[in-house]
Structure formats: C-alpha cells, structure tokens
Design a protein around this motif. Structure first.
Motif, mmCIF file in Angstrom:
data_model
loop_
_atom_site.group_PDB
_atom_site.id
_atom_site.type_symbol
_atom_site.label_atom_id
_atom_site.label_comp_id
_atom_site.label_asym_id
_atom_site.label_seq_id
_atom_site.Cartn_x
_atom_site.Cartn_y
_atom_site.Cartn_z
ATOM 1 N N ALA A 76 -34.821 -22.923 36.853
ATOM 2 C CA ALA A 76 -34.287 -21.888 37.946
ATOM 3 C C ALA A 76 -34.763 -22.186 39.260
ATOM 4 O O ALA A 76 -33.756 -22.104 40.093
ATOM 5 C CB ALA A 76 -34.651 -20.399 37.315
ATOM 6 N N GLY A 85 -29.538 -18.253 37.162
ATOM 7 C CA GLY A 85 -30.535 -19.085 36.645
ATOM 8 C C GLY A 85 -31.719 -18.067 36.665
ATOM 9 O O GLY A 85 -32.481 -18.066 35.348
ATOM 10 N N MET A 92 -37.820 -23.185 31.352
ATOM 11 C CA MET A 92 -36.546 -22.313 32.144
ATOM 12 C C MET A 92 -36.838 -22.057 33.428
ATOM 13 O O MET A 92 -35.894 -22.159 34.306
ATOM 14 C CB MET A 92 -36.032 -21.589 31.092
ATOM 15 C CG MET A 92 -35.476 -22.000 29.818
ATOM 16 S SD MET A 92 -34.461 -20.687 29.297
ATOM 17 C CE MET A 92 -33.782 -21.736 27.773
ATOM 18 N N MET A 127 -29.235 -24.222 32.169
ATOM 19 C CA MET A 127 -30.184 -23.432 31.482
ATOM 20 C C MET A 127 -29.850 -23.525 30.003
ATOM 21 O O MET A 127 -30.942 -23.834 29.270
ATOM 22 C CB MET A 127 -30.190 -21.975 31.648
ATOM 23 C CG MET A 127 -30.211 -21.359 33.425
ATOM 24 S SD MET A 127 -31.958 -22.007 34.072
ATOM 25 C CE MET A 127 -33.122 -20.944 33.378
#
Ligand SMILES: CSC[C@@H](O)[C@@H](O)C(=O)COP(=O)(O)O
Length: 353
Positions: A124, A55, A120, A100
């Motif tokens: 993560a 991630g 994003m 993702m």
C-alpha cells in the motif's frame, strides 16, 4: 505540501475534502468500513488518491481480521469486493485492489497472517509512493510538450491555462497530475494565469484547485463551467489540461463531468487540450470510452447546494459524475513514461506493456 492521506501505526488519516476550503478537518480511522465511506462520500477523492486510499483500506480490513487462517480467504474476498464497490469509474481503485490481491496470491500459502499484513502494508505504501513519483515525471513530460505546442505564443507572452475539477495534491498524493504540469510550468515562467472551472455540482475546481493555487501563490481565476467556450472565443485560454479517471485503449478518457464540453470547445477554437494521468489510470482492457462504467450519483447533490435546498425534492435529476472525451479531441495524453501524441492505440499499448 498538504497531506491528503497518510498511514502510520495502523491508522489511516485523511483530510476530509468535503469541508475545504472553509475547514481543514483531519480524520483518523482504523476501521476499513469508515475508510470505504470516505471514498464513497468524496471525503477522499481524485483517481490516484482513491487508488492509494483503497490500498490502505484493504490494510485496515486485513488488520482487523480476528479469525483463523482457514477463514481468511473468504474474509479477504469479501473485503476486496466491498472496497471495489465504493466508486466505479476511477480505474486506479481496481489497479490498487489488483496489487493487493497479487500480494495475497503470492504469499498466503507460505506466510503467517502477521507477515502477510506487513507485506500488504508495504504494498500500500508503494502504491502511494509510486503515485508521488509519477506526478513529478508527468509534470516534466507535460511542460516539454506544452513548450513545443505553444512555442509561437511563448515568443511574445506567457500562457493562460484552463483546468477542470481538482488534480492536485488533494487528488494525487504528490504535486498532482494536470495541476502538477501547471505547477512546474508556472515555476518555469510559462504561465500567466490559471483558469479553474468550478466543476458542478461538488465544486472541486472552485473549492479545491483554487485553494491549492492560492496556497502556492499561483495567479488564478475561477469560472463557471459553462464559461470556457466564451473565454476561448475571446482568446483568453491558450491550452487546457485536465486529469483522468479512466483512459481506454483508443485514448477515450473519462473525467469529471464538464470535461467533454471544454474539449469540444477547445477543438473548435484550435486550442490544444491535454490529459495528464499516470499509467495506473489507463484501462488497456477496454477498447473505447462507451465501455467505461460511469458513476451516477445521488440526485440531492444537484437539488441542494451544500445542504441548502435549491430545487423541490421531487425534481427529476440525472447526475452523472463523469463524461467521456473522445481521444480524437485530445492533443496528447501525458503520462509518467512519456507524452503520447498521435496514435493512442499504439502509444498507450506500448507504455502499458
Ligand atoms: C488527478 S485526479 C483526475 C480525476 O480523478 C479528477 O479530474 C476527477 O474527475 C475527480 O473526480 P472526483 O469525483 O472528485 O473523485
């Protein structure tokens, strides 16, 4: 607790596990290619940690993108492919890239690239934090199951537990999966001693699990991988618990090479043998273990021991990193949702839906 990985201000920081326990080397990078290399070389390793690192690696790649919005889809597609090519067996890696991609799919049209980067990064962090929470829940379910299965022994004495490879903080972000179960069982006074199998050829059991247990003051002893059957015969092991890299719909489980032999021996001796793993490790799309891609690693991992040549460079070597234990040999699969015991087809499908 040890920080195996972290991500702050656009920098990915990891503890390079290749040097443990002799050296604690932390590495910082903003380059996704370096992060991919860290996954490939097992500087960061262990299924849930590979997922969380994947991630963050995608975030590094996205952050370093310099082109226009029109150019981004092709770049992002290649980035995902490169991350997914790092290691084939731990499905947590693909679980993370799928998450993702989902953020990209849902937001690319409407958002600026800057906003997409922020979303994003948040995703993560969520993958990482979820795995930390999962470990605590797995530990609770595992301890309850062990108390039930080993109730008779516990009336008179504490338990000796076998584990393989490393499934602790170094592999999982939180307290660990199998090692998390062991940690909690120890805190509750159920454990006499942990037996850590060395896990040839990269010695994750001897180097990493031993390091974590020593750190926590939990009594342990390390053995060669081939010793476990003999210890079971001598009554020196009461149960086994290990992690997983991929679990198929029928309960077949890929884990570090050597796991299958421990499970066969445990079965022969009537000793309960468990898998402890988050739901992110279940690949419900695969029917059975024969479909799991098994990583074959470089022959020199066997021909050399930490840089010292122990076989001729031409010795033919087969170096599978994982094996597959049939679900039928397992007493149960312990997840953050519940311990699945008995019918894996039904139980695993239920927790994956
Ligand atoms: C909780 S980690 C479970 C598994 O990933 C672990 O047992 C294992 O096999 C790790 O293999 P590795 O090759 O060190 O990444």
């Amino acid at each position: 607790m040890i920080d195996a990985i972290s991500f702050k201000n656009g920098t990915f920081r990891y503890l390079d596990q290749r040097y443990l326990p002799l050296q604690e080397l932390h590495v910082e990078t903003r380059d996704h290619r370096e992060a991919i290399e860290a996954i490939k070389t097992l500087a960061v390793r262990g299924a849930p940690l590979i997922g969380a690192s994947a991630g963050y690696t995608v975030v590094l790649g996205v952050n370093s993108f310099k082109g226009s919005k029109e150019e981004f889809p092709a770049y992002f597609g290649q980035l995902i492919k490169d991350v997914e090519a790092s290691r084939p067996t731990a499905v947590n890696l693909f679980f993370a890239t799928k998450k993702m991609k989902a953020v990209y799919d849902a937001n690319f049209e409407g958002d600026s690239l800057e906003t997409l980067k922020t979303k994003m990064t948040d995703e993560a962090h969520k993958i990482y934090n979820d795995e930390v929470d999962n470990c605590d829940r797995i530990a609770r379910h595992g301890v309850e199951q062990i108390k039930r299965d080993c109730a008779d022994i516990l009336k008179t004495r504490k338990l000796n537990v076998l584990t393989h490879c490393n499934t602790g903080t170094l592999a999982c972000c939180g307290i660990g999966t199998a090692l998390g179960v062991i940690r909690l069982a120890w805190q509750e006074g159920l454990i006499e001693r942990v037996i850590t199998a060395e896990s040839r050829p990269l010695l994750q059991g001897l180097r990493l699990t031993a390091w974590e247990l020593e750190h926590d003051g939990i009594p342990f002893i390390s053995i060669s991988d081939s010793s476990s059957a003999f210890l079971m015969q001598r009554g020196m092991i009461d149960f086994g618990v290990v992690g997983a890299d991929r679990i198929t719909a029928n309960g077949d489980t890929a884990n570090k090479i050597g796991t299958y032999a421990h499970a066969v021996s445990a079965n022969h001796h009537g000793i309960p043998f468990y898998i402890a793993a988050p739901v992110s490790t279940i690949d419900i799309t695969l029917k059975e273990g024969a479909q799991i891609p098994i990583e074959e690693r470089n022959a020199d991992e066997l021909r050399t021991i930490f840089g010292t040549q122990v076989a001729t460079p031409t010795t033919p070597v087969l170096n599978y990193a994982f094996d597959v234990t049939p679900g039928t040999l397992l007493r149960g699969i312990i997840t953050e949702k519940k311990a699945v015991v008995g019918n894996y087809e039904t139980g695993l499908r239920e927790i994956c839906s």
